[in-house]
Design an enzyme around this catalytic site. Structure first.
Site, PDB file in Angstrom:
ATOM      1  N   THR A 244       0.842  -1.199   0.000  1.00 37.80           N
ATOM      2  CA  THR A 244       0.000   0.000   0.000  1.00 37.80           C
ATOM      3  C   THR A 244       0.875   1.246   0.000  1.00 37.80           C
ATOM      4  O   THR A 244       0.504   2.298   0.503  1.00 37.80           O
ATOM      5  CB  THR A 244      -0.974  -0.031   1.202  1.00 37.80           C
ATOM      6  OG1 THR A 244      -1.689  -1.263   1.178  1.00 37.80           O
ATOM      7  CG2 THR A 244      -2.013   1.086   1.136  1.00 37.80           C
ATOM      8  N   HIS A 245       2.067   1.114  -0.556  1.00 41.33           N
ATOM      9  CA  HIS A 245       3.028   2.210  -0.554  1.00 41.33           C
ATOM     10  C   HIS A 245       2.964   2.962  -1.873  1.00 41.33           C
ATOM     11  O   HIS A 245       3.793   2.783  -2.759  1.00 41.33           O
ATOM     12  CB  HIS A 245       4.435   1.669  -0.272  1.00 41.33           C
ATOM     13  CG  HIS A 245       4.491   0.837   0.961  1.00 41.33           C
ATOM     14  ND1 HIS A 245       5.296  -0.256   1.104  1.00 41.33           N
ATOM     15  CD2 HIS A 245       3.790   0.939   2.120  1.00 41.33           C
ATOM     16  CE1 HIS A 245       5.118  -0.798   2.293  1.00 41.33           C
ATOM     17  NE2 HIS A 245       4.206  -0.087   2.923  1.00 41.33           N
TER      18      HIS A 245
END
Length: 589
Positions: free
Chosen positions: A515-516
């Protein structure tokens, strides 16, 4: 429309950066309102057992994540394709509610350093200007590790980071990450337990000349009270970190650290279920006057006036709000002009699965940050990248986030996807397998960007944001090298069966990866190459600030939370000590 009373600061988003700014600025006497799109949540009320053991509802059906029927993005790999909505959460997971993603993250926390902050200068100096591809839009950030070091230290103490230092004031320490930048002191808490897979990986990595160390993480290895008085429990290794809230208060999050501290101040107000739809400006367009938002429970539309507006939402939501508000010039990949939406980046990697007839790993006993890594191919600036011809790097290691019965079903290659044989294999290998994975950096590319979709709209009738992204040659080469290193280490461990790592050559939105998400409102040294200065202050709209991962001009192999938090603390200091004494003047970058 209902007009609220003017405040000194309005914060859009109640996660880490909103919490940090809310606490710091309200304690300084500024009147602060924080607008959070989601609802209230706390460990005591919402993260209790048995709810936080419901893997189906929380882990698989994403009980703590956004509802994509309300708002999402459209996605395509290339500009010539038609983008389609991201309706089923897969590649990345966006949190919602008080605390944001900090409630359900694993806790991995890193200090990015000048190798990242001066990336173009460093690569040009070491490898020459021609080494950087023409379509790779990397740039220096305008900030230095020296400026951020004390803020890294502050965040680590607030969040309760467990780890082992590898470089204190220039002295290298065996067992820690010897490639990290110098620290003024050790982590506030000792490292977590490694687990059997970590011990095996560390032994194999050492024999190959690498430098293994425990992952730094916001999972408390022992009971802890942070400098603000927030009390942490000891990690129970329950295997329910990623995607889950922590009922033991053993995972540092904004909801149980900075936000409760802010809420103690009479000058701070948290307003939940408040969906901000636009940043408003005066007639000149050079001053933000506040934000318009809708109460998602009552449907009432409100205007919150403020002297300072700060966007502290999930990175892509910051970009979307800037585009919807018409602030700045949207990026055009054809001409290369514009900056809003530019330099969107993700992460890459590779992974292998090792199976052993004679070893047992007990994967159900784990935490979000339990694992052992090597940084020899990322933080190690002496690693010569010319033979692989890429920019960036990867961290490689083993991690077990929890052997939950639905998600953890490792089987060797050739196993049927269902049926009696599949059942037999899942039973056999559940406790006898471990992974070795790589988390790799992604460099910005002229063809990867964010803009507004011309077709699809959200529940308010506003255009969805459109993502155009795929891995480029740089990431393919990096992933191929990572896979090679992983497979060499794995082979040296003599597993019974081995599912080899393979390069990621194309990005897909389907399987979860990271989720970066970074970039889109990038920081820099001037309005020509960035949206903000190093403090997140928007060029041309002096009282508008942006926080979070959308500031980062590229993505590292390291998780972005460390620099995101450090920049927020630095911005809070400059606002308190410089900006409020002379409002409206651009802070010297």
């Amino acid at each position: 429309m209902r007009k609220m009373n003017e405040v000194d600061v309005v914060l859009v988003g109640g996660g880490w950066t909103g919490g940090i700014l809310g606490k710091e600025l309200s304690e300084a006497g500024l009147k602060v309102v924080c607008l959070e799109r989601g609802g209230p949540q706390s460990s005591a009320e919402d993260f209790t057992v048995p709810r936080m053991r419901d893997e189906l509802a929380i882990g698989q059906r994403h009980g703590l994540m956004v509802n994509t029927t309300d708002n999402t993005e459209t996605i395509r790999n290339r500009a010539e394709e038609t983008a389609l909505p991201y309706r089923r959460l897969g590649s990345y997971l966006m949190g919602i509610g008080v605390g944001g993603a900090s409630t359900h993250w694993n806790g991995h926390t890193w200090r990015w350093n000048d190798t990242e902050f001066k990336i173009r200068s460093n690569y040009e100096e070491k490898y020459g200007k021609k080494y950087i591809p023409e379509d790779m839009t990397i740039q220096d950030w305008g900030v230095t590790y020296k400026e951020l070091e004390k803020y890294y230290d502050k965040f680590e103490k607030v969040a309760g980071i467990s780890g082992k230092a590898g470089n204190i004031k220039g002295k290298k320490i065996e067992g820690g990450n010897v490639f990290e930048a110098p620290r003024t002191g050790d982590y506030p808490l000792p490292q977590l337990q490694n687990g059997y897979s970590g011990e095996l990986f560390a032994d194999a990595a050492k024999k190959m000349g690498y430098h293994p160390f425990p992952r730094p993480t916001a999972n408390t290895s022992q009971a802890y009270t942070n400098p603000d008085g927030a009390k942490f429990g000891e990690c129970q290794y329950c295997g329910h970190c990623e995607r889950f809230g922590c009922e033991a208060n053993a995972k540092g999050g904004a909801h149980m650290t900075v936000l409760p501290a802010a809420m103690k101040q009479k000058t701070f107000e948290m307003r939940t279920n408040a969906w901000v739809t636009k940043v408003e400006r005066d007639a000149s367009g050079k001053k933000a006057t506040g934000v318009t938002y809708t109460n998602t429970i009552t449907g009432e539309e409100c205007f919150q006036p403020a002297k300072i507006v700060m966007l502290c939402a999930f990175g892509m939501n910051n970009v979307h709000l800037m585009l919807l508000s018409g602030i700045g010039e949207a990026y055009d990949p054809v001409t290369g002009k514009g900056v809003i939406g530019k330099n969107y980046c993700y992460q890459t990697g590779a992974g292998a699965m090792l199976f052993f007839d004679d070893k047992h790993f007990h994967p159900f006993m784990a935490s979000g940050g339990m694992g052992v890594l090597i940084d020899d191919f990322h933080g190690n600036w002496d690693f010569d990248r010319t033979s692989h011809n890429y920019i960036g790097g990867s961290i490689i290691g083993t991690s077990i986030y929890g052997g939950r019965p639905i998600q953890w079903r490792p089987t060797p290659d050739g196993t049927p996807a269902w049926g009696s044989k599949w059942k037999e294999e899942t039973v056999k290998w559940y406790d006898r397998s471990m992974n070795i994975t790589a988390s790799g950096s992604v460099m910005p590319n002229r063809g990867n960007y964010l803009d507004l979709d011309p077709t699809y709209k959200n529940r308010f009738g506003s255009p969805l944001m459109r993502m155009t992204f795929d891995y480029k040659d740089n990431e393919r080469k990096l992933s191929a090298h990572s896979a090679q290193v992983i497979n060499n280490i794995a082979a040296s461990m003599n597993p019974t069966r081995l599912t080899k790592a393979a390069a990621r050559n194309s990005w897909s939105a389907v399987p979860y990866q990271s989720t970066h998400n970074t970039g889109g409102t990038i920081m820099g040294t001037n309005p020509g190459n960035s949206v903000t200065n190093k403090y997140g202050q928007v060029w041309g709209v002096d009282n508008l600030f942006i926080m979070g991962a959308s500031l980062l001009p590229h993505n590292s192999a390291y998780n972005p939370t460390g620099p995101v938090a450090a920049i927020a603390y630095m911005a809070a200091d400059i606002i308190k000590n410089v900006y409020i004494k002379n409002p409206g003047k651009l802070i010297d970058a």
